[in-house]
Design a protein around this motif. Structure first.
Motif, PDB file in Angstrom:
ATOM      1  N   CYS A   1       8.875  -4.093  16.998  1.00  9.08           N
ATOM      2  CA  CYS A   1       8.552  -2.917  16.189  1.00  9.08           C
ATOM      3  C   CYS A   1       9.658  -1.884  16.394  1.00  9.08           C
ATOM      4  CB  CYS A   1       7.187  -2.351  16.574  1.00  9.08           C
ATOM      5  SG  CYS A   1       6.614  -1.019  15.509  1.00  9.08           S
TER       6      CYS A   1
ATOM      7  N   SER B   1       7.660 -10.248   8.358  1.00  8.78           N
ATOM      8  CA  SER B   1       7.878  -8.842   8.682  1.00  8.78           C
ATOM      9  C   SER B   1       7.266  -7.954   7.608  1.00  8.78           C
ATOM     10  CB  SER B   1       9.374  -8.538   8.824  1.00  8.78           C
ATOM     11  OG  SER B   1      10.036  -8.747   7.590  1.00  8.78           O
ATOM     12  N   LEU B   2       6.864  -6.748   8.006  1.00 12.03           N
ATOM     13  CA  LEU B   2       6.287  -5.756   7.103  1.00 12.03           C
ATOM     14  C   LEU B   2       6.920  -4.410   7.394  1.00 12.03           C
ATOM     15  CD1 LEU B   2       2.486  -6.728   7.259  1.00 12.03           C
ATOM     16  CD2 LEU B   2       4.025  -7.061   5.306  1.00 12.03           C
TER      17      LEU B   2
ATOM     18  N   MET C   1       6.685  -0.035   6.637  1.00  9.79           N
ATOM     19  CA  MET C   1       5.832   1.088   6.265  1.00  9.79           C
ATOM     20  C   MET C   1       6.678   2.349   6.232  1.00  9.79           C
ATOM     21  SD  MET C   1       2.712   2.743   8.424  1.00  9.79           S
ATOM     22  CE  MET C   1       1.971   4.302   7.907  1.00  9.79           C
TER      23      MET C   1
ATOM     24  N   THR D   1      -2.321   1.669  10.194  1.00  8.93           N
ATOM     25  CA  THR D   1      -1.528   0.768   9.365  1.00  8.93           C
ATOM     26  C   THR D   1      -0.602  -0.101  10.208  1.00  8.93           C
ATOM     27  OG1 THR D   1      -1.577   2.410   7.584  1.00  8.93           O
ATOM     28  CG2 THR D   1       0.034   0.644   7.401  1.00  8.93           C
TER      29      THR D   1
ATOM     30  N   ASN E   1      -2.595  -2.882  11.687  1.00  4.70           N
ATOM     31  CA  ASN E   1      -2.862  -3.919  10.687  1.00  4.70           C
ATOM     32  C   ASN E   1      -1.632  -4.783  10.461  1.00  4.70           C
ATOM     33  OD1 ASN E   1      -5.517  -3.093  10.267  1.00  4.70           O
ATOM     34  ND2 ASN E   1      -4.977  -1.736   8.588  1.00  4.70           N
ATOM     35  N   HIS E   2      -0.436  -4.170  10.489  1.00  5.08           N
ATOM     36  CA  HIS E   2       0.793  -4.943  10.317  1.00  5.08           C
ATOM     37  C   HIS E   2       1.037  -5.866  11.512  1.00  5.08           C
ATOM     38  CE1 HIS E   2       1.394  -2.911   6.719  1.00  5.08           C
ATOM     39  NE2 HIS E   2       2.467  -2.176   6.978  1.00  5.08           N
TER      40      HIS E   2
ATOM     41  N   THR F   1       1.303  -9.880  10.938  1.00  2.00           N
ATOM     42  CA  THR F   1       2.505 -10.661  11.230  1.00  2.00           C
ATOM     43  C   THR F   1       2.290 -11.676  12.351  1.00  2.00           C
ATOM     44  OG1 THR F   1       3.262  -8.880  12.702  1.00  2.00           O
ATOM     45  CG2 THR F   1       4.075  -8.862  10.435  1.00  2.00           C
TER      46      THR F   1
ATOM     47  N   ASP G   1      -0.099  -8.601   4.533  1.00  5.07           N
ATOM     48  CA  ASP G   1      -0.465  -7.211   4.284  1.00  5.07           C
ATOM     49  C   ASP G   1      -1.953  -7.112   3.980  1.00  5.07           C
ATOM     50  OD1 ASP G   1      -0.718  -4.567   3.484  1.00  5.07           O
ATOM     51  OD2 ASP G   1       1.207  -4.531   2.456  1.00  5.07           O
TER      52      ASP G   1
END
Length: 227
Positions: free
Chosen positions: A42, A76-77, A79, A116, A119-120, A124, A187
């Protein structure tokens, strides 16, 4: 009778304190650390000014000029957050912070950003899932291949035509049996949103309970109106 205390002014008596004595409480979600595994990364990255989105709160305008990126085994996500939101990693925990916790806007973004990001992290590593159930005689769904190479969910829910919903990128839909759909993806927002789009075609009705249900949704049945 409530105990009241008045304050005399030139306009007459005014109530100096409210009837309730309960203090306003704030959510502490933002302060909670997010546990992560060793396979999750992260970090933050800056967004060029010309690609930044903005939002307005009152008279202030805030710019989403920073991305929080979460990478895991499944993908990967990202935000987008304003500059006053920051993260720090301590061993296997992620801490989310804001510059001024007393500011109302920053405090609201604090809890939202933390939820959020969590949640990511789950998406992942494990992925998110939504179960769509079809209740009713002949109600079912079929996954079809379109001419454009995309997947479509064909719904047979009592209409004289067959609605077909395109499956968006990043979402996987499977059909273990004709009355069940499994919607999976990284997501959580997109997974639940796609399930909600399918539900819109036939919301559960309160008399026979027929319709499309998402996850553990339940409704209270009503008695038929007899004239």
């Amino acid at each position: 009778m409530f105990s009241r205390s008045y304050k005399l002014t030139g306009l007459g008596p005014l109530l100096s304190r409210s009837f309730t004595t309960t203090r306003s409480s704030f959510s502490n979600i933002g302060k909670s650390a997010i546990p992560i595994s060793e396979s999750v990364q992260c970090f933050t990255e800056e967004i060029p000014y010309e690609f930044c989105k903005t939002f307005r709160k009152g008279k202030s305008i805030y710019s989403l000029n920073r991305n929080i990126v979460v990478k895991g085994p499944k993908g990967s996500l990202k935000m987008a957050v304003p500059s006053f939101v920051s993260i720090s990693q301590d061993n296997n925990y992620i801490n989310v912070k804001v510059e001024d916790p007393e500011d109302r806007i920053q405090r609201s973004m604090w809890g939202t950003s933390r939820a959020t990001i969590q949640n990511h992290v789950i998406g992942t590593t494990e992925g998110h899932i939504a179960i769509v159930k079809f209740v009713g005689t002949g109600f079912r769904a079929v996954i079809e291949d379109g001419e454009d190479g995309k997947k479509y969910v064909a719904l047979r829910v009592g209409f004289p035509y067959i609605p077909k919903v395109p499956v968006p990128d990043g979402i996987t839909v499977s059909c273990p049996n004709p009355t069940r759909l499994l919607v999976e993806g990284l997501d959580k927002q997109q997974v639940k949103l796609f399930a909600a789009r399918i539900r819109e075609f036939k919301k559960p009705e309160p008399y026979k309970g027929k319709g499309i249900y998402v996850d553990d949704e339940k409704i209270t049945l009503k008695e038929k109106k007899i004239k």
